[in-house]
Every structure is written in C-alpha cells, then in structure tokens.
Scaffold this motif. Structure first.
Motif, PDB file in Angstrom:
ATOM      1  N   SER A   1       0.830  -1.187   0.074  1.00 61.58           N
ATOM      2  CA  SER A   1       0.125   0.179  -0.130  1.00 61.58           C
ATOM      3  C   SER A   1       0.749   1.211  -0.159  1.00 61.58           C
ATOM      4  N   ARG A   2       0.377   2.539  -0.411  1.00 63.05           N
ATOM      5  CA  ARG A   2       1.149   3.646  -0.468  1.00 63.05           C
ATOM      6  C   ARG A   2       1.814   4.045   0.962  1.00 63.05           C
ATOM      7  N   SER A   3       0.995   3.811   2.269  1.00 59.62           N
ATOM      8  CA  SER A   3       1.239   4.217   3.229  1.00 59.62           C
ATOM      9  C   SER A   3       2.418   3.434   3.800  1.00 59.62           C
ATOM     10  N   ALA A   4       2.412   1.991   3.556  1.00 59.36           N
ATOM     11  CA  ALA A   4       3.326   1.184   3.894  1.00 59.36           C
ATOM     12  C   ALA A   4       4.774   1.491   3.084  1.00 59.36           C
ATOM     13  N   LEU A   5       4.504   1.682   2.142  1.00 59.78           N
ATOM     14  CA  LEU A   5       5.793   2.127   1.152  1.00 59.78           C
ATOM     15  C   LEU A   5       6.500   3.298   1.926  1.00 59.78           C
ATOM     16  N   ARG A   6       5.742   4.243   2.072  1.00 60.71           N
ATOM     17  CA  ARG A   6       6.169   5.704   2.767  1.00 60.71           C
ATOM     18  C   ARG A   6       6.748   5.394   4.114  1.00 60.71           C
ATOM     19  N   LYS A   7       6.085   4.460   4.706  1.00 66.07           N
ATOM     20  CA  LYS A   7       6.764   4.245   6.388  1.00 66.07           C
ATOM     21  C   LYS A   7       8.090   3.384   6.242  1.00 66.07           C
ATOM     22  N   ILE A   8       7.912   2.390   5.302  1.00 61.56           N
ATOM     23  CA  ILE A   8       9.154   1.562   5.094  1.00 61.56           C
ATOM     24  C   ILE A   8      10.277   2.321   4.689  1.00 61.56           C
ATOM     25  N   GLU A   9      10.118   3.428   3.685  1.00 59.13           N
ATOM     26  CA  GLU A   9      11.177   4.486   3.200  1.00 59.13           C
ATOM     27  C   GLU A   9      11.758   5.283   4.502  1.00 59.13           C
ATOM     28  N   GLN A  10      10.769   5.817   5.295  1.00 59.19           N
ATOM     29  CA  GLN A  10      11.010   6.551   6.265  1.00 59.19           C
ATOM     30  C   GLN A  10      11.747   5.918   7.414  1.00 59.19           C
ATOM     31  N   ALA A  11      11.787   4.508   7.455  1.00 58.79           N
ATOM     32  CA  ALA A  11      12.568   3.910   8.673  1.00 58.79           C
ATOM     33  C   ALA A  11      13.841   3.341   8.112  1.00 58.79           C
ATOM     34  N   GLY A  12      14.108   3.711   6.870  1.00 59.65           N
ATOM     35  CA  GLY A  12      15.349   3.263   6.048  1.00 59.65           C
ATOM     36  C   GLY A  12      15.412   1.957   5.480  1.00 59.65           C
ATOM     37  N   GLY A  13      14.215   1.425   5.209  1.00 62.83           N
ATOM     38  CA  GLY A  13      14.354   0.285   4.729  1.00 62.83           C
ATOM     39  C   GLY A  13      14.074   0.310   3.046  1.00 62.83           C
ATOM     40  N   GLN A  14      13.892  -1.033   2.507  1.00 60.67           N
ATOM     41  CA  GLN A  14      13.673  -1.171   1.267  1.00 60.67           C
ATOM     42  C   GLN A  14      12.244  -1.956   0.837  1.00 60.67           C
ATOM     43  N   ALA A  15      11.578  -1.652  -0.199  1.00 63.33           N
ATOM     44  CA  ALA A  15      10.310  -2.339  -0.426  1.00 63.33           C
ATOM     45  C   ALA A  15      10.529  -2.880  -2.043  1.00 63.33           C
ATOM     46  N   LYS A  16      10.510  -4.314  -2.035  1.00 63.89           N
ATOM     47  CA  LYS A  16      10.860  -4.797  -3.319  1.00 63.89           C
ATOM     48  C   LYS A  16       9.599  -5.696  -3.774  1.00 63.89           C
ATOM     49  N   VAL A  17       9.180  -5.240  -4.961  1.00 67.17           N
ATOM     50  CA  VAL A  17       7.738  -5.972  -5.441  1.00 67.17           C
ATOM     51  C   VAL A  17       8.403  -7.279  -6.154  1.00 67.17           C
ATOM     52  N   ILE A  18       7.862  -8.340  -5.794  1.00 69.26           N
ATOM     53  CA  ILE A  18       8.043  -9.754  -6.454  1.00 69.26           C
ATOM     54  C   ILE A  18       7.013 -10.128  -7.395  1.00 69.26           C
ATOM     55  N   ASP A  19       7.312 -11.064  -8.299  1.00 64.87           N
ATOM     56  CA  ASP A  19       6.200 -11.441  -9.054  1.00 64.87           C
ATOM     57  C   ASP A  19       5.604 -12.645  -8.441  1.00 64.87           C
TER      58      ASP A  19
END
Length: 149
Positions: free
Chosen positions: A129-147
């Motif tokens: 979700s958009r809010s999850a992406l925002r919070k992951i990046e704020q924490a210094g993490g990475q979000a990878k979309v897998i097929d």
C-alpha cells in the motif's frame, strides 16, 4: 466397545432384498418402484434442490451482484506485525509463513501500513500500500515487489 463395531446378534442378519426376480418373489414386475413416472426410471438421481418438477428455489429467487472469477485474494500483513523481525535478513513471503504471520502460502502477500516500523527492513512482497511504502522508506528500509510465480 464402540457401537459401530458391535456385530449383529446371532441369527439376526438377514439376506438383502432381491428385486425384479419374477412374480413369485413378491418384488417382481415393477421391483417395488410402482408404475411409470420419474421414480420408476433407471438412472434417476436424487439431486439436491430437486422439487418434483416445480421451479427450484435457487432458480426462483432473484440474483444480485457480480462474482469476479479472476479475483485474487491477498494475505494482508500490517507493518506492526513486522516490527519484531530481524533486520539482517530480508523479509520474504516464505519467512512470513514460517513465523506464522501468513497462514496460507499459496496467496500473494500485500503489506499494509497499519502500525509503525522502527527497524530498516528489506521487505519482499507481491504488493504494497502507499502508506506502507512511505513508512518503510522513512524507517530506512527497502520495499521490493516480487512477481507471483
């Protein structure tokens, strides 16, 4: 002792009914099925919902809405469920299944933004979700979309 394991009393077992074996048997000619009609025919199936030729209830009532046959049900995981995980290894659907966060392995995983994330995690999931992406990046993490394989 169990009721289903009890043998019949001696002498109480009776041979099965032999139908359609001539007039002397008492069950000859129509073999106990009466004359004509659906119940007398061979191959008659007692199907669920059959109402004797009357329009069945399931066909009488109105139909509403739409059922999407291509709907994909996702396993929703909130960020607060990921807060206790180790930051050293990436968080994958396999890891989430092993930790008991995701119940079914066959469903794609969607990360939702409920809760806070304090550790910089690398999260691999099918959807975010958009809010999850925002919070992951704020924490210094990475979000990878897998097929979905």
């Amino acid at each position: 002792m169990k009721l289903h394991r009890l043998p019949p009393a001696p002498g109480s077992g009776r041979p099965g009914k032999r139908v359609g074996r001539g007039p002397g048997s008492g069950r000859g000619k129509t073999a106990g099925k009466g004359h004509k009609g659906m119940l007398a025919r061979s191959g008659r199936a007692n199907t669920a919902g059959f109402e004797g030729g009357q329009m069945p209830l399931v066909r009488r009532i109105p139909k509403r809405g739409f059922h999407n046959p291509f709907r994909v049900e996702c396993a929703a995981v909130n960020l607060k469920a990921l807060s206790g995980l180790d930051a050293a290894e990436p968080v994958t659907p396999k890891v989430l299944y092993e930790k008991g966060i995701v119940k079914k392995r066959s469903r794609p995983v969607k990360i939702l933004g409920d809760g806070e994330l304090n550790t910089p995690l690398t999260i691999e999931a099918h959807r975010f979700s958009r809010s999850a992406l925002r919070k992951i990046e704020q924490a210094g993490g990475q979000a990878k979309v897998i097929d979905r394989a």
